[in-house]
Scaffold this active site. Structure first.
Site, PDB file in Angstrom:
ATOM      1  N   HIS A  73       0.828  -1.313  -0.151  1.00 29.82           N
ATOM      2  CA  HIS A  73      -0.050   0.083  -0.083  1.00 29.82           C
ATOM      3  C   HIS A  73       0.858   1.265  -0.025  1.00 29.82           C
ATOM      4  O   HIS A  73       2.068   1.312   0.394  1.00 29.82           O
ATOM      5  CB  HIS A  73      -0.926  -0.128   1.318  1.00 29.82           C
ATOM      6  CG  HIS A  73      -0.075   0.084   2.565  1.00 29.82           C
ATOM      7  ND1 HIS A  73       0.352  -0.786   3.238  1.00 29.82           N
ATOM      8  CD2 HIS A  73       0.334   1.078   3.424  1.00 29.82           C
ATOM      9  CE1 HIS A  73       1.193  -0.503   4.504  1.00 29.82           C
ATOM     10  NE2 HIS A  73       1.102   0.729   4.315  1.00 29.82           N
ATOM     11  N   HIS A 103       5.635   6.242  -1.036  1.00 30.71           N
ATOM     12  CA  HIS A 103       6.317   5.299  -1.413  1.00 30.71           C
ATOM     13  C   HIS A 103       5.278   3.967  -1.038  1.00 30.71           C
ATOM     14  O   HIS A 103       4.563   4.177  -0.310  1.00 30.71           O
ATOM     15  CB  HIS A 103       7.646   4.959  -0.546  1.00 30.71           C
ATOM     16  CG  HIS A 103       7.586   4.877   0.924  1.00 30.71           C
ATOM     17  ND1 HIS A 103       7.096   5.916   1.751  1.00 30.71           N
ATOM     18  CD2 HIS A 103       7.215   3.742   1.816  1.00 30.71           C
ATOM     19  CE1 HIS A 103       6.880   5.564   2.976  1.00 30.71           C
ATOM     20  NE2 HIS A 103       6.975   4.157   2.997  1.00 30.71           N
TER      21      HIS A 103
HETATM   22  P1  AMP Z   1       4.816   2.600   5.300  1.00 36.48           P
HETATM   23  O1  AMP Z   1       4.912   1.661   4.374  1.00 36.48           O
HETATM   24  O2  AMP Z   1       3.725   3.603   5.025  1.00 36.48           O
HETATM   25  O3  AMP Z   1       4.453   2.060   6.709  1.00 36.48           O
HETATM   26  O4  AMP Z   1       5.888   3.597   5.831  1.00 36.48           O
HETATM   27  C1  AMP Z   1       7.077   3.109   6.432  1.00 36.48           C
HETATM   28  C2  AMP Z   1       7.636   4.115   7.433  1.00 36.48           C
HETATM   29  O5  AMP Z   1       8.454   5.132   6.715  1.00 36.48           O
HETATM   30  C3  AMP Z   1       6.773   4.725   8.301  1.00 36.48           C
HETATM   31  O6  AMP Z   1       7.004   4.128   9.691  1.00 36.48           O
HETATM   32  C4  AMP Z   1       7.058   5.963   8.449  1.00 36.48           C
HETATM   33  O7  AMP Z   1       7.220   6.411   9.547  1.00 36.48           O
HETATM   34  C5  AMP Z   1       8.199   6.049   7.597  1.00 36.48           C
HETATM   35  N1  AMP Z   1       8.804   7.356   7.144  1.00 36.48           N
HETATM   36  C6  AMP Z   1       9.623   8.108   7.331  1.00 36.48           C
HETATM   37  N2  AMP Z   1       9.661   9.277   6.695  1.00 36.48           N
HETATM   38  C7  AMP Z   1       8.739   9.419   6.034  1.00 36.48           C
HETATM   39  C8  AMP Z   1       8.214  10.481   5.187  1.00 36.48           C
HETATM   40  N3  AMP Z   1       8.668  11.521   4.976  1.00 36.48           N
HETATM   41  N4  AMP Z   1       6.880  10.177   4.492  1.00 36.48           N
HETATM   42  C9  AMP Z   1       6.508   9.046   4.645  1.00 36.48           C
HETATM   43  N5  AMP Z   1       6.706   8.064   5.444  1.00 36.48           N
HETATM   44  C10 AMP Z   1       8.115   8.291   6.110  1.00 36.48           C
END
Ligand code: AMP
Length: 268
Positions: free
Chosen positions: A122, A210
């Site tokens: 996701h 991402h």
């Molecule tokens: P997710 O795959 O959405 O769970 O994201 C993985 C990790 O990326 C999360 O634990 C966020 O805290 C981290 N993350 C760190 N910096 C960013 C940023 N600028 N934008 C989005 N996610 C971030």
């Protein structure tokens, strides 16, 4: 064996709920007595005891037990509380051959780190926030209204990047987006407005959109970052080998997961 004279409670979940004395639905409490080492049920004089507080309590501070071994070593970053629902909004993505191949490549290059495949692909559009149970439908309605004004759009992935969560307990390898940034930003701005209506924290000030595809327990940011040039080279080879459908998303709707419930919001 119970000790002599011990008084025990038997919780019978399939109990006769038609019994007027039964204080909780489906839960009957029978009194057992033990004499001379022999356990017997005083069935004629079954007395009803109050249901243990654990079943009746509306205590909002009760914490549940969190065993990291039950979920691949992930650590809960905030305590679970009854009535509080862990919630986040995201764009879902179906796994495909190209991405699975990429995860295999990552695993081969990072043999010193215990890399796991992400189990539901996701793109996050909110942080994981805590929603009170009675706010859920209001929150969902607020999102639905705002999302109905946003157009469907396309996202293309093009490179890998390493992320660490705020508590630095998990490290992620994510596919970064190449196109779709402005539309994603519009979604996040609208969602941030919904969050602020409920006094909840917004997404990152500088969002780095991402899709995490692999992760590991602990802070391995530096180690994994040093492998990025090699991993990105391999990604571009795979992009040539696997058709374009493996590397883009046509965003038509968002999902919100709150506890074990899902809400779907369509774009126009
Ligand atoms: P997710 O795959 O959405 O769970 O994201 C993985 C990790 O990326 C999360 O634990 C966020 O805290 C981290 N993350 C760190 N910096 C960013 C940023 N600028 N934008 C989005 N996610 C971030």
């Amino acid at each position: 064996m119970h000790s002599k004279g011990a008084l025990n409670l038997l919780i019978d979940y399939g109990g006769d709920s038609s019994d007027e004395d039964n204080p909780g639905p489906g839960i009957s409490v029978k009194r057992l007595h033990e004499t001379e080492g022999e356990e017997f049920e005083n069935s004629k004089k079954v007395k009803r005891l109050p249901v243990p507080n654990i079943f009746l309590s509306d205590d909002k501070t009760t914490e549940s037990f969190d065993d990291p071994l039950l979920h691949s070593g992930k650590l809960r970053t905030f305590p679970h509380e009854r009535g509080n629902w862990a919630t986040y909004v995201y764009i879902p993505y179906e796994e495909n051959e190209g991405i699975n191949e990429l995860i295999d490549v990552i695993r081969k290059c990072t043999h010193d780190v215990d890399i796991k495949k992400t189990d539901n692909f996701h793109i996050s559009l909110t942080k994981t926030i805590v929603l009170k149970h009675h706010w859920i439908s209001l929150f969902a309605n607020s999102i639905r209204t705002k999302m109905a004004c946003i157009k469907k759009f396309m996202i293309l992935f093009d490179s890998l990047k390493v992320y660490c969560n705020e508590e630095r307990t998990r490290t992620f390898i994510g596919l970064q987006i190449k196109t779709g940034y402005d539309s994603l930003l519009k979604l996040v701005e609208s969602l941030d407005k919904c969050l602020s209506e409920f006094n909840l924290p917004p997404f990152y000030e500088n969002p780095s959109f991402h899709m995490s595809i692999a992760w590991c327990v602990g802070d391995f940011e530096e180690e994994l970052k040093s492998l990025l040039p090699q991993l990105n080279r391999q990604l571009h080879e795979l992009m040539d080998d696997f058709s374009q459908e493996n590397w883009y998303i046509y965003v038509q709707y968002l999902l919100c997961k709150t506890g074990n419930k899902y809400f779907q919001f369509y774009l126009t």
